[in-house]
Scaffold this motif. Structure first.
Motif, short mmCIF file in Angstrom:
data_model
loop_
_atom_site.label_atom_id
_atom_site.label_comp_id
_atom_site.label_asym_id
_atom_site.label_seq_id
_atom_site.Cartn_x
_atom_site.Cartn_y
_atom_site.Cartn_z
N LEU B 862 8.74 83.79 -9.56
CA LEU B 862 10.09 82.81 -10.23
C LEU B 862 9.22 81.91 -9.56
CD1 LEU B 862 12.65 84.58 -7.75
CD2 LEU B 862 12.25 84.70 -10.16
N VAL B 863 8.68 81.14 -9.14
CA VAL B 863 8.42 79.73 -8.80
C VAL B 863 6.96 78.81 -8.82
CG1 VAL B 863 9.93 79.96 -6.96
CG2 VAL B 863 7.76 79.80 -6.01
N ASP B 864 6.44 80.48 -9.01
CA ASP B 864 4.76 79.67 -9.37
C ASP B 864 4.29 80.30 -10.81
OD1 ASP B 864 2.13 79.36 -9.77
OD2 ASP B 864 2.46 79.65 -7.15
N GLY B 867 7.05 80.16 -13.87
CA GLY B 867 8.03 79.28 -12.83
C GLY B 867 8.38 79.00 -14.39
N PHE B 868 7.92 78.44 -15.23
CA PHE B 868 8.67 78.08 -16.55
C PHE B 868 9.45 78.22 -17.05
CE2 PHE B 868 8.32 75.88 -21.51
CZ PHE B 868 8.56 75.16 -20.50
N THR B 870 12.08 80.18 -15.11
CA THR B 870 12.49 80.19 -13.77
C THR B 870 13.19 78.73 -14.33
OG1 THR B 870 11.58 81.43 -12.72
CG2 THR B 870 13.58 80.14 -11.70
N LEU B 871 12.25 77.46 -14.49
CA LEU B 871 13.08 76.41 -14.89
C LEU B 871 14.26 76.62 -16.10
CD1 LEU B 871 13.00 73.76 -14.25
CD2 LEU B 871 11.29 73.34 -16.08
N ILE B 874 17.84 78.66 -14.96
CA ILE B 874 18.77 78.01 -14.16
C ILE B 874 18.69 77.16 -14.99
CG2 ILE B 874 17.25 78.34 -11.95
CD1 ILE B 874 15.99 75.34 -12.15
N THR B 875 18.26 76.38 -15.72
CA THR B 875 19.42 75.28 -16.91
C THR B 875 20.16 76.16 -17.62
OG1 THR B 875 16.99 74.87 -17.77
CG2 THR B 875 19.18 74.19 -18.98
#
Lengths: 140, 911
Positions: B862-864, B867-868, B870-871, B874-875
């Motif tokens: 999710l975050v690594d 990560g794109f 996930t970005l 969340i947007t």
């Protein structure tokens, strides 16, 4: 929806839940947890305060609009993503260095900050939606 | 060679200065005019400097080549000497890249072709083959100077046109200068860009600015409609150009015009056997669609007369002098290479010739001055296209036509003044020619400008226009001499078009001077629609309404009377003919001299055209005001695409949620079936084998999992079978909690935790939202018509389970080294096997990999390393929350009752 038992208990539960949420987020890189779960836990805690104590107490617990959390979280995640560009790495490149603090080696991945951004966005969205929609059914 | 920064600055100067005018207070009209004019003027100066630099640099190179070659060029004989004579007469030698140059290589085989003068490259998007670089060859610089030079004068004219005292002039000029600056920049970009895709970018910008300027009067519905017509038509061409550039780039690997020109030998060889390289043919056809629509070639010419709804400065600038020539420019760019295509003349000559004659004949029968000149523009654009087509026919190793720059310059130098004068006379009197009898005596300056420019339209001796027409006629005649008899038709069509143009000139003169034979009102209803009443201005600035036109048109006569001057100071900067035309007794760099004409077919043709033109112009018939039948093409196409498109759209977009789901799920099933088929036929059949793998066996033997799975299924089936919403929500929650249990028993604690939290929040949300909905109508559920949907649901569910099994169990690392199963790949990317973490799973068999450095695979995904995603997610979450806040009314009822939604007929979510 307000019972005195819940109201009394919430005084104890709420800080603990928030603490647990942060704990979940921080340990997420190597153990079960992560920003998404942490955010959901914190949102549930906020919703429970909202249900037990009503809008006015809620406003003193969280004296700002949830959209600030969303904006702040997005900014944090975005900045974490952009910073590697300054050092010539691709977007969102992460490092996982160990920080030595009080004789302990602590694993601090840069992705942690990204994860905290996710946490803030999730709290903001979940809490904000429920407050807005719940405003309709507030018992005076 | 010019610096890329200098050219970039020249290209951007007009829009930058245009935007700067916005900082001035509204009332400051004159400072605004000065500032806006500075943009194109600076661009003009810088480009002129570049042109002169290029010439001297190339001249040095050329002299060197001459010296090298002088030993062994006797074999070429007379021809070569002639070209020497021509060059000596014009006083210079160098020229890089006229379309003719590449043909001249066959003549001057001993000299290397000079590389196209490109600037350096500023990287922009190198992976997409878009960078900033400019090609400052003769053709590009000529167009650049044309655009910036006429642009400078149009900026001044706009001040005269919009005036100071008009009710909207301050507002008009406020918007006008930035928009016109934007167009100027776009047009300079089109003609100077070296990267094909950069050209395309600017090309689309010209379409947009043209749209904005045609629909200048925002409240005039007709103008807006015509703006859309122009935009859609040229936009269609833009798509054609886009496709053509992409096909060309993919087929050849050349994404720069300069690369295309340097490799012209190789490309020419391919084009001569185009059957083996069909992509090049498609590239040409698509790019020509772009050129043809932009330059208003026959079936697409309707948008240009329609574009006359724009203010006259726009008509004079965009729709006569510059933008419509972008298509001609594109053909000129392609000419050195694509002329080798057999199809090139076969497509371009007929289209151009038909456009030419059609425009001329329709122009003759118009009353509105702007429409007259618009149709003559269409006609002239057809001639320019046909010129390139004729030039592509190769006779005896030399092109049949040169001097494309002369032809293009000639048109701009008389058409812009014609429009400027037409707009001016429309201000003070009327734009209807039947109303203008004797107008010369009232407004001598404006009418004088128009009459002088009309001489250029008629191509009478003494104008550059005459020389250009002679050269064109000679080119066609040359073709005929070489045995191409079909060109007689083109010759006759050219003469007929010239007759129309001369007739228009005669009418303008007789009408404005009030002579017998002029246009009068009885020939049709007067058209009062175009007359705008403006207060008359006095003083120097009032003359700005005609002075720019007079300045431009004076060049016509200077060049026409003094061809030597015109060649050495103006046109010779940009082109260098391959061969001197022996036909003309005296030629200064190729322009025929007025005093030394020799009698021959071209001259006879011109004489015939002038005599016939005078007769037609004075004659009574052909004086009506006719419509253009092609005006119906666009409405028909529009109707077809909108209505027909709507019908097709309705077939798929039924508006029924069930149908959408059916389409989506059906497509999924079909795609999956196809994938399994392909896997069985061409691969190891691992997708089918997954069903009987150990993973599947383990799943089916673990009884807590089976039990929880059954609960999930049961609650899922119960949801559609219950009637009350709140019960459904509870069943949904139960289903979710059973899934939590599933995660737990299969040892995915964080998934279980996430799902748990999510279920809590979603149930709370549902309960809140359900209370806002209107009271539900209870109705009995009939399972009968739902049976087949149940079957579909079960099948889709099964397929998803199957997919999960495939992801979990398929292992092809034995046959495909490095391709691990999904789970192992994810773990490897998460742990990494480089930085000393406990790497139990990502063992030594994987490639050296620095993963996310974490052991919680889900979180690291999710975050690594994803990560794109996930970005983005969340947007989207944030946007959804904003939607809720802005769309849900924030109403509070203090009386304790539930607020009632306004629309009680709105069906519930679950109905």
């Amino acid at each position: 929806m307000s019972s005195s038992i819940l109201r009394t208990a919430m005084g104890l539960i709420f800080p603990l839940t928030l603490l647990f949420a942060v704990y979940m987020a921080l340990k997420g890189h190597n153990q079960p947890g992560g920003g998404f779960i942490g955010g959901l836990i914190a949102a549930v805690a906020l919703v429970m305060v909202r249900m037990s104590h009503g809008r006015d107490v809620m406003a003193s617990v969280m004296p700002f609009h949830p959209r600030l959390l969303i904006a702040g979280g997005l900014a944090m995640a975005g900045v974490t993503g952009v910073v590697p560009l300054l050092f010539g790495h691709p977007l969102l490149t992460s490092r996982a260095p160990y920080v030595h603090l009080l004789g302990e080696a602590i694993h601090v991945p840069t992705a942690l900050f990204f994860d905290l951004g996710v946490l803030m966005v999730v709290v903001g969205v979940a809490a904000g939606m429920i407050f807005r929609l719940g405003g309709e059914v507030d018992p005076a | 060679m010019a610096s890329e920064w200098i050219v970039l600055f020249a290209v951007l100067a007009p829009v930058a200065f245009g935007l700067l005018t916005l900082w001035l207070p509204r009332g400051w009209i004159e400072p605004r005019m000065v500032l806006a004019t500075a943009g194109p003027a600076i661009a003009f100066a810088m480009l002129l400097n570049t042109a002169i630099d290029n010439r001297s640099a190339l001249q040095a190179q050329h002299d060197y080549a001459e010296a090298q070659a002088s030993h062994n060029d006797h074999a070429h004989g007379d021809e070569h000497d002639n070209s020497h004579a021509a060059e000596d007469a014009s006083g210079h030698h160098g020229h890089a890249d006229s379309p003719a140059d590449h043909h001249s290589e066959s003549v001057h085989a001993d000299a290397d072709a000079p590389a196209p003068p490109t600037t350096g490259v500023l990287p922009w998007m190198p992976s997409l083959n878009i960078n900033i670089a400019f090609l400052t060859d003769g053709l590009g610089l000529f167009f650049g100077l044309l655009v910036s030079g006429i642009g400078t004068l149009i900026m001044l004219y706009a001040r005269g046109y919009f005036g100071r005292a008009g009710p909207t002039s301050a507002d008009d000029l406020y918007r006008f200068y930035p928009t016109l600056g934007f167009f100027t920049t776009a047009m300079l970009g089109v003609v100077l860009a070296d990267y094909t895709l950069l050209t395309l970018l600017f090309w689309e910008m010209t379409s947009i600015s043209s749209f904005l300027l045609i629909g200048w009067d925002r409240y005039d519905k007709k103008a807006v409609k015509l703006a859309m017509q122009a935009f859609f038509t040229t936009g269609l061409g833009g798509m054609g150009l886009f496709g053509g550039v992409l096909v060309f780039g993919n087929a050849t690997g050349y994404w720069r015009w300069s690369e295309m020109l340097t490799h012209s030998d190789e490309l020419t060889a391919q084009l001569q056997h185009v059957g083996e390289h069909p992509q090049l043919l498609w590239a040409f056809v698509l790019m020509f669609i772009g050129a043809g629509t932009k330059s208003a070639q026959f079936p697409f010419h309707y948008w240009l007369p329609g574009a006359m709804a724009a203010p006259t400065p726009v008509s004079a600038f965009l729709h006569s002098a510059t933008m419509v020539k972008a298509g001609v420019f594109l053909v000129g760019r392609l000419f050195p290479v694509f002329a080798a295509l057999e199809l090139f003349p076969l497509v371009i000559i007929p289209l151009g010739a038909v456009t030419m004659l059609y425009g001329g004949v329709v122009a003759l029968q118009q009353h509105d001055l702007k429409r007259i000149f618009a149709f003559t523009t269409v006609s002239q654009l057809g001639l320019l296209m046909a010129m390139y087509g004729v030039g592509a026919i190769d006779y005896h190793g030399q092109p049949a036509i040169d001097y494309d720059v002369t032809q293009i310059a000639n048109h701009a130098l008389y058409k812009a003044p014609l429009f400027i004068a037409a707009g001016a006379i429309g201000h003070v009197l009327s734009r209807d020619i039947t109303q203008l009898n004797g107008a010369f005596y009232k407004h001598p300056a404006i009418c004088g400008t128009m009459m002088a420019a009309a001489l250029g339209l008629a191509a009478l001796p003494g104008t550059i226009s005459f020389q250009a027409k002679e050269l064109f006629l000679y080119g066609v005649y040359h073709g005929i001499e070489a045995g191409n008899v079909v060109l007689w038709i083109v010759l006759v069509m050219t003469v007929l078009t010239a007759v129309c143009n001369v007739a228009i000139c005669v009418r303008v003169w007789t009408t404005l001077l009030g002579l017998p034979g002029g246009m009068r009102e009885e020939h049709g209803e007067p058209d009062h629609g175009h007359h705008h009443e403006h207060a008359h201005e006095h003083g120097l600035l009032a003359h700005l309404i005609w002075l720019p036109g007079a300045l431009i048109v004076s060049l016509q006569f200077v060049g026409g009377v003094f061809p030597k001057l015109a060649w050495s100071r103006m046109l010779g900067l940009f082109e260098q003919p391959a061969t001197a035309h022996n036909y003309f007794a005296s030629h200064y760099g190729g322009l025929p001299n007025l005093t030394e004409l020799s009698i021959g077919t071209p001259l006879i043709c011109s004489a015939i055209a002038i005599v016939l033109g005078v007769i037609v112009g004075l004659a009574k018939p052909l004086r009506g005001s006719i419509g253009d039948f092609a005006d119906r093409i666009y409405p028909a196409m529009y109707w077809l695409s909108v209505t027909g498109g709507g019908r097709c759209f309705r077939l798929i977009q039924t508006g029924n949620l069930k149908h959408y789901l059916l389409f989506v799920l059906g497509a999924l099933l079909l795609g999956f079936t196809w994938a399994v088929q392909v896997d069985l036929a061409d691969n190891d059949g691992g997708m089918l084998a997954a069903l009987s793998s150990d993973t599947a066996g383990n799943l089916f033997e673990y009884w807590p999992g089976i039990l929880l799975g059954l609960i999930v299924c049961l609650t899922a089936v119960l949801i559609p079978m219950t009637e009350v919403r709140i019960v459904r929500v509870l069943f949904l929650g139960a289903c979710g909690f059973a899934v939590v249990g599933l995660y737990l028993v299969y040892q995915a604690p964080d998934l279980a935790l996430t799902q748990l939290m999510f279920e809590i929040i979603s149930v709370i949300l549902f309960v809140i939202v359900l209370r806002l909905l209107p009271r539900e109508k209870l109705h009995t559920i009939k399972l009968g018509n739902k049976a087949w949907r149940l079957v579909l649901s079960c099948v889709v569910g099964g397929v998803f389970g199957w997919m999960t099994l495939i992801a979990a169990s398929t292992d092809r690392s034995a046959t495909n080294p490095g391709k691990y199963p999904l789970g192992k790949t994810m773990a490897q990317h998460s742990y990494g096997n480089k930085d000393g973490l406990d790497t139990a799973m990502a063992g030594a068999d994987g490639p050296e990999l620095r993963g996310g450095g974490g052991t919680n695979v889900v979180n690291v995904i999710l975050v690594d390393f994803r990560g794109f995603d996930t970005l983005g997610e969340i947007t989207v979450l944030g946007i959804a929350a904003m939607g809720v806040w802005s769309m849900m009314p924030h109403r509070r009822r203090r009386d304790g009752r539930t607020a009632k939604p306004n629309n009680t007929e709105q069906p519930g979510v679950t109905a």
